[in-house]
Structure formats: structure tokens, C-alpha cells
Design a protein around this motif. Structure first.
Motif, PDB file in Angstrom:
ATOM      1  N   LEU A   6       0.824  -1.199   0.000  1.00 49.61           N
ATOM      2  CA  LEU A   6       0.000   0.000   0.000  1.00 49.61           C
ATOM      3  C   LEU A   6       0.868   1.262   0.000  1.00 49.61           C
ATOM      4  CD1 LEU A   6      -2.778  -0.910   2.578  1.00 49.61           C
ATOM      5  CD2 LEU A   6      -2.785  -1.159   0.108  1.00 49.61           C
ATOM      6  N   THR A   7       0.355   2.281  -0.612  1.00 48.83           N
ATOM      7  CA  THR A   7       1.098   3.538  -0.628  1.00 48.83           C
ATOM      8  C   THR A   7       0.798   4.322   0.651  1.00 48.83           C
ATOM      9  OG1 THR A   7      -0.630   4.831  -1.638  1.00 48.83           O
ATOM     10  CG2 THR A   7       0.837   3.622  -3.113  1.00 48.83           C
ATOM     11  N   GLN A   8       1.469   5.444   0.744  1.00 51.37           N
ATOM     12  CA  GLN A   8       1.384   6.248   1.948  1.00 51.37           C
ATOM     13  C   GLN A   8      -0.066   6.629   2.300  1.00 51.37           C
ATOM     14  OE1 GLN A   8       4.490   9.123   1.711  1.00 51.37           O
ATOM     15  NE2 GLN A   8       3.628  10.359   3.350  1.00 51.37           N
ATOM     16  N   SER A   9      -0.744   7.234   1.358  1.00 53.50           N
ATOM     17  CA  SER A   9      -2.116   7.680   1.649  1.00 53.50           C
ATOM     18  C   SER A   9      -3.031   6.487   1.837  1.00 53.50           C
ATOM     19  CB  SER A   9      -2.669   8.535   0.527  1.00 53.50           C
ATOM     20  OG  SER A   9      -1.706   9.406   0.069  1.00 53.50           O
ATOM     21  N   GLU A  10      -2.751   5.447   1.091  1.00 51.02           N
ATOM     22  CA  GLU A  10      -3.590   4.262   1.246  1.00 51.02           C
ATOM     23  C   GLU A  10      -3.445   3.704   2.659  1.00 51.02           C
ATOM     24  OE1 GLU A  10      -3.576   2.784  -3.427  1.00 51.02           O
ATOM     25  OE2 GLU A  10      -2.153   1.954  -1.989  1.00 51.02           O
ATOM     26  N   ARG A  11      -2.259   3.758   3.182  1.00 49.17           N
ATOM     27  CA  ARG A  11      -2.055   3.302   4.554  1.00 49.17           C
ATOM     28  C   ARG A  11      -2.777   4.201   5.542  1.00 49.17           C
ATOM     29  NH1 ARG A  11       4.184   1.122   4.905  1.00 49.17           N
ATOM     30  NH2 ARG A  11       4.016  -0.172   3.045  1.00 49.17           N
ATOM     31  N   LYS A  12      -2.786   5.464   5.194  1.00 51.44           N
ATOM     32  CA  LYS A  12      -3.485   6.415   6.048  1.00 51.44           C
ATOM     33  C   LYS A  12      -4.938   5.968   6.198  1.00 51.44           C
ATOM     34  CE  LYS A  12      -3.509  11.459   6.369  1.00 51.44           C
ATOM     35  NZ  LYS A  12      -3.283  12.652   5.524  1.00 51.44           N
ATOM     36  N   PHE A  13      -5.518   5.634   5.086  1.00 49.85           N
ATOM     37  CA  PHE A  13      -6.899   5.159   5.130  1.00 49.85           C
ATOM     38  C   PHE A  13      -6.972   3.802   5.830  1.00 49.85           C
ATOM     39  CE2 PHE A  13     -10.038   2.415   2.959  1.00 49.85           C
ATOM     40  CZ  PHE A  13     -11.150   2.926   3.586  1.00 49.85           C
ATOM     41  N   ALA A  14      -6.049   2.936   5.515  1.00 48.37           N
ATOM     42  CA  ALA A  14      -6.044   1.607   6.131  1.00 48.37           C
ATOM     43  C   ALA A  14      -5.983   1.737   7.659  1.00 48.37           C
ATOM     44  CB  ALA A  14      -4.855   0.800   5.623  1.00 48.37           C
ATOM     45  N   ASN A  15      -5.130   2.596   8.134  1.00 46.29           N
ATOM     46  CA  ASN A  15      -5.011   2.773   9.576  1.00 46.29           C
ATOM     47  C   ASN A  15      -6.292   3.336  10.169  1.00 46.29           C
ATOM     48  OD1 ASN A  15      -2.421   1.838   9.831  1.00 46.29           O
ATOM     49  ND2 ASN A  15      -1.518   3.819   9.359  1.00 46.29           N
ATOM     50  N   SER A  16      -6.829   4.302   9.465  1.00 47.75           N
ATOM     51  CA  SER A  16      -8.082   4.896   9.944  1.00 47.75           C
ATOM     52  C   SER A  16      -9.160   3.825  10.069  1.00 47.75           C
ATOM     53  CB  SER A  16      -8.510   5.995   8.987  1.00 47.75           C
ATOM     54  OG  SER A  16      -9.906   6.069   8.884  1.00 47.75           O
ATOM     55  N   LEU A  17      -9.163   2.929   9.113  1.00 51.87           N
ATOM     56  CA  LEU A  17     -10.171   1.874   9.143  1.00 51.87           C
ATOM     57  C   LEU A  17      -9.874   0.876  10.261  1.00 51.87           C
ATOM     58  CD1 LEU A  17     -12.569   0.354   8.046  1.00 51.87           C
ATOM     59  CD2 LEU A  17     -11.109  -0.621   6.287  1.00 51.87           C
ATOM     60  N   LEU A  18      -8.641   0.494  10.381  1.00 49.48           N
ATOM     61  CA  LEU A  18      -8.295  -0.503  11.383  1.00 49.48           C
ATOM     62  C   LEU A  18      -8.507   0.037  12.794  1.00 49.48           C
ATOM     63  CD1 LEU A  18      -5.073  -2.166   9.946  1.00 49.48           C
ATOM     64  CD2 LEU A  18      -7.408  -3.006   9.932  1.00 49.48           C
ATOM     65  N   GLU A  19      -8.278   1.337  12.941  1.00 52.00           N
ATOM     66  CA  GLU A  19      -8.421   1.909  14.269  1.00 52.00           C
ATOM     67  C   GLU A  19      -9.873   1.956  14.714  1.00 52.00           C
ATOM     68  OE1 GLU A  19      -6.328   5.664  14.475  1.00 52.00           O
ATOM     69  OE2 GLU A  19      -4.524   4.559  13.876  1.00 52.00           O
TER      70      GLU A  19
END
Lengths: 290, 290
Positions: free
Chosen positions: A19-32
Motif C-alpha cells: 500500500l502507498t502512503q495515503s492508502e495506509r493512512k486510510f487503512a489505519n483509519s479503518l483498522l483503528e
DNA sequence: ATGGCTCTGAAATTAATTTGACAGAGTTTT
DNA sequence: AAAACTCTGTCAAATTAATTTCAGAGCCAT
């Protein structure tokens, strides 16, 4: 259409690397905030994660879904399955772990320990200890026992950043008298002693106490005998289902003290942080992180 | 907007009398498969209940929602609340501490971090890693970075009790090649790398990987680049309200691995424990505890 | 039976969501 | 230092969803 057996969470975890940087940003937001953070429309979801909608769209495709709606459906199905499922037991932490699995038993005791430990902190003592730890004009010594040596080391690494004049008394107790020789009234000794309590540490504490040193003790719920001579004592609940004791709460206690000390001495410590940072920048030892 | 305290189900029951024939058809369809039958788009939901979309739209307005989207949201919220269970969210941990006190802010983030970390452990990976860590016939190396060195040290102290052939690679990276030289396929390297990620560690991991060593990585939620070459990776949530990162979850992850490994290898490790205990008894270094 | 009434769904309208194209910013490679 | 590349967000087009309109169906009382 990704493997139907996989949860979205697992999918993300499996592909996190790609995943790219922004995609991780979203991924983290979702996982959190899982899965709530993925249940709204793509517009809202993206806004919450502070990325653009195309980023989200691209990512869910990367995860294997045909489009956002599919992804959305998958999340809903999961949620639904969880509710109607046979064992929607709340004490299952690791969502996928079975009841009797070590992880769940472990998680349970850790949580209890943390609650106990926090509930038993004496605020007055805590604040006073923090003030003492922040006294940058005197020395701060720290020392631990067989197990807690690692914690003293950890404490050293952090306090060194927060303030000057910090010393980690190495584990060889033969050298301790030398340190005591140099201690002066007003200095501080941060001491870790959990069972089995060590006689060497006790002698050290007694000597320090006689010389007018402020002794801060972090010990377990059964209390080390050092508490008798310590100025401030903090008890940590450390029992877990195993043959040894957990030091998660011990470290938590320590980190709380560091955090509070750091906050107390802001912005003096801030200058030290910045200086350290620029030193790292010139050494190439560390990677920049996003 | 209807009373927020009421569930959609209750709303329907309360107003059932005033619903028309087709509206009841939809209501029944929803109640029979609640709330799944209300989670899709209005078109699909209506089709499933064999009524037209306007019927559904009119009915949700009758229930007090502004439109179908609102109704939809309400259902989602309910479902979500159900999954996350009785919200046992404690705002004040340290009983006496005021709301804004560092201790409470700290406790809050720590709890969240722990929940996050546990929820994101991949069970398959965990079990496999534990099996690898327990392989007493091969060597187990461990190493950490600037901050995590203390954790590697802690890991060493404990794994040493659990099994033989354990090595802590000291922090001076200059000596690492010597260790690599002795590593053999089948050996294990337990590696800690949290931000800021260290290039030395990465090179070490790559070399180990090339030599066929199993690399177990404990890193943070943003993932160290080492994950690319690691056999097993565990992510820990480490953000706290301060200028640095917490390692409570990192240690928790470590302890969980130790605990599981120990359990796995019982009673082989039990013998080691007993032996160690009797050794302590003869040294007088430690006090007996009650 | 017929006028008045409510209810229903097809169709049209309106609103929204989602996706694709593109360009600029940042990064790495040559 | 330039070029190639990757990533990210803005914008617009396309798709999809939701709402409103309206004609007709059913029902009831006269």
C-alpha cells in the motif's frame, strides 16, 4: 472479488506492504475504528481518513474488490455475521483467536493488571515524583534487578533525552558503591524491584537513603521491602497466567512517569528533542519515516 | 430525526398500526431478518420485500427519518453498537486523577493501543512464530535498535529461561557480521524495529534472510521496511500523546510470544525453571517472597 | 354504479456517489 | 542536474441511488 474467507482486516494486513502512503493512512483509519470507519459512503469515509476519494477507490481495488460498493458490502456482511454468529463473546480480543487461546487469556490478565495499577496510583505521590524526576540541576540515577535491568535501560534511554545528568547504574552490583560515593543530597535514584526481590538492591537503597537521596521505587503489588526506605513507591500488578511475571504495567508506570516529566519540563526538553533529531539526520543511521 | 434512544425495531413496533399494507410488508421483511434486510440500498431492500421504492421511502419518513439515508445510518449505528458491546469505557482510570491529567490521557491511549494491537494479530502467524521460537535445536538470536535494545535485552533474559541456545546481539552493529557468519538455516532472528527505522537493522535482516534464517519482526503500526524480508511480522500500535512513542504494546507482543512459547514447550521449560530456582536459592541474591 | 378517498408503483426528476482522466508534487534513478 | 517514475488530489463524466410526481387501482359510502 477476493477470497471470501478472508476478512477485510486480514486483507489489509496481508497487502499492507504494497500500500502507498495515503492508502495506509486510510487503512489505519479503518483498522483503528473497525469496521465503523468503512461503513459510510466513499466520500465520507475518505474525508474522515483525510485522503481523497480516488485513493480509497484505488485501494479497495488493490485489495481485490471490483469497486467501493463491493468493499462496502463485504464489510457489512462481516459485521452482520459477527452479530448473528454463534460466539459473539466480548472477551475475545484477538477477533479470530479462539476462547482458550493463550492470546486471549493473556490479554485478559493484562487488562486487569493495567486497571488495577492505574487505580492504585496515588496522585500526590505521582506528581511529586514527577517533579523530582524533572529536577535537571541534580543527578538522576536508575537501576534495576535481574529482570528489570532492561527497564532501567529503557528508562535511561528516555530520560537522557528529557534531561541532562542521567546515569544508568550497570547491573554489576560490585560497582554500585562507587556510584553511591558520588551521590549527593538532592539527587534521585529511580529503582525497579519486583519479586524475587534482590538483597543487593535493598542495601543500595538503604545507603542512598542514608545519604539523603530521594528514592523512587517501582515495585509489584506485593511491595518490595525497599518501600520502607523509598520516598515514593509505585505498585504494579504483574500476575499473568504463566510461570513468570509480566512487566507490561511496570513499563507503563515508567512511561507514565517519563511522559509526565517531559510534559512538566516542556519546552526545555523540546530543545533537546530537536537537537537530537538533527543529530540523527546527519548520521544516516535512521530512515525517515512518513 | 426520531428519538435517538429508540431502535428502529422499536420504532416500527410503535408505529405498526399506522402503517399501510405494503409498508407492513416491508416492515415484516425487515423484522424477520433484522437488521440485515435494511442494510442495502433502497432499491435492493425494496425489491427483497417485493414492494416499490417509494413505499420504503414513504415509510421511513413516517418513522421519523428525513430520508432513506438517515434510516440506513441509524441501522448501521445500532449494529455497530451491538458489536462493540456494552461500552465499558472508563474515562477516569486513576481514580483520583482529574480528567485532563496526564495519567488519564496516557491510560486512554494505552488502552486503545492495546486493543488495536491485539485485534490485529494474525493468529496463523502468531502460532507459527511461536513454534519457530520454541525450536530448541536451533539458535535464537535477538536484536533491537536504539530504543528497542532494552526490549531485546528483556527478551533475552526470558527466552534464556525458556530454552537453550539464545543469543542477544549487542547493540554495537559493528559486531553483527560476526553473528551472521555463525547463523545457519533453521535459526531464528527476533528483531525489533520501530520508527525511526534503522538502516543497520535492515541490512542485517536482509543478510539473515539470504542465509535462510527465519526472521520474526516486531514493528509498529506503520511497518518497518524490514517486513519485506521478514517471515513473520507483528504490528504494534505505539502512539501516545507525547513527543515519543510508547513501547508498552511492543513489550506486550513480546511477552505474549514468550508466554505462548513457554506453554508450547511445557514441560521441557519447566525443568529449566526449577533448576534456575534452586540456583537462586543457593546464591542468597534473592529474598524469598511470600 | 359513481364519486371520493387512500394507497401503490411506474416513470421522471433530482441528488448523490463512484470512477476515470489528468496534472502537479515529490521521489528515485540515470 | 535532468529524466523517469510514482503517487496524490482536483475535476468532470458516468453511473447509481433516492425522491417526487402522477396516473391508475382498489375500496367504501352514498
Amino acid at each position: 472479488m477476493p477470497k471470501p474467507s478472508m476478512t477485510v482486516r486480514e486483507l489489509i494486513r496481508a497487502q499492507y506492504e504494497s500500500l502507498t502512503q495515503s492508502e495506509r493512512k486510510f487503512a489505519n483509519s479503518l483498522l483503528e475504528n473497525y469496521p465503523a470507519a468503512g461503513l459510510a459512503s466513499i466520500t465520507i469515509v475518505a474525508a474522515n481518513a483525510e485522503v481523497s476519494t480516488p485513493t480509497v477507490a484505488r485501494m479497495v481495488q488493490k485489495l481485490g474488490f471490483k469497486g467501493y460498493p463491493q468493499f462496502h458490502q463485504a464489510l457489512l456482511k462481516e459485521l452482520e455475521a459477527k452479530v448473528s454468529g454463534p460466539n459473539r463473546r466480548r472477551d475475545n480480543w484477538a477477533t479470530e483467536a479462539p476462547d482458550g487461546h493463550m492470546l486471549n487469556r493473556f490479554a485478559k490478565s493484562v487488562t486487569q493488571n493495567i486497571e488495577q495499577t492505574f487505580a492504585n496510583i496515588d496522585m500526590t505521590q505521582f506528581d511529586a515524583a514527577v517533579r523530582q524526576l524533572g529536577k535537571a540541576d541534580s543527578r538522576l540515577y536508575m537501576v534495576g534487578g535481574r529482570i528489570t535491568r532492561a527497564l532501567a535501560d529503557y528508562a535511561f534511554t528516555h530520560f537522557q533525552v528529557v534531561r541532562p545528568r542521567v546515569t544508568h547504574m550497570t547491573s554489576s552490583s560490585a560497582t554500585w558503591p562507587h556510584y553511591v560515593l558520588d551521590m549527593e543530597p538532592g539527587d534521585t535514584l529511580l529503582l525497579f524491584d519486583v519479586r524475587r526481590y534482590e538483597t543487593n538492591l535493598q542495601r543500595l537503597a538503604e545507603q542512598a537513603n542514608e545519604r539523603g537521596i530521594t528514592v523512587i521505587l517501582i515495585t509489584d503489588q506485593w511491595s518490595s521491602p525497599i518501600a520502607k526506605v523509598a520516598t515514593y513507591t509505585f505498585h504494579c500488578w504483574i500476575e499473568i497466567p504463566s510461570g513468570w511475571d509480566s512487566n507490561i504495567t511496570t513499563m507503563m508506570m515508567l512511561e507514565a512517569l517519563i511522559a509526565a516529566t517531559q510534559e512538566e519540563n516542556w519546552p526545555e526538553t523540546r530543545a533537546r528533542y530537536d537537537r537530537l533529531d538533527s543529530l540523527f539526520d546527519t548520521t544516516f543511521l535512521f530512515k525517515k519515516f512518513p
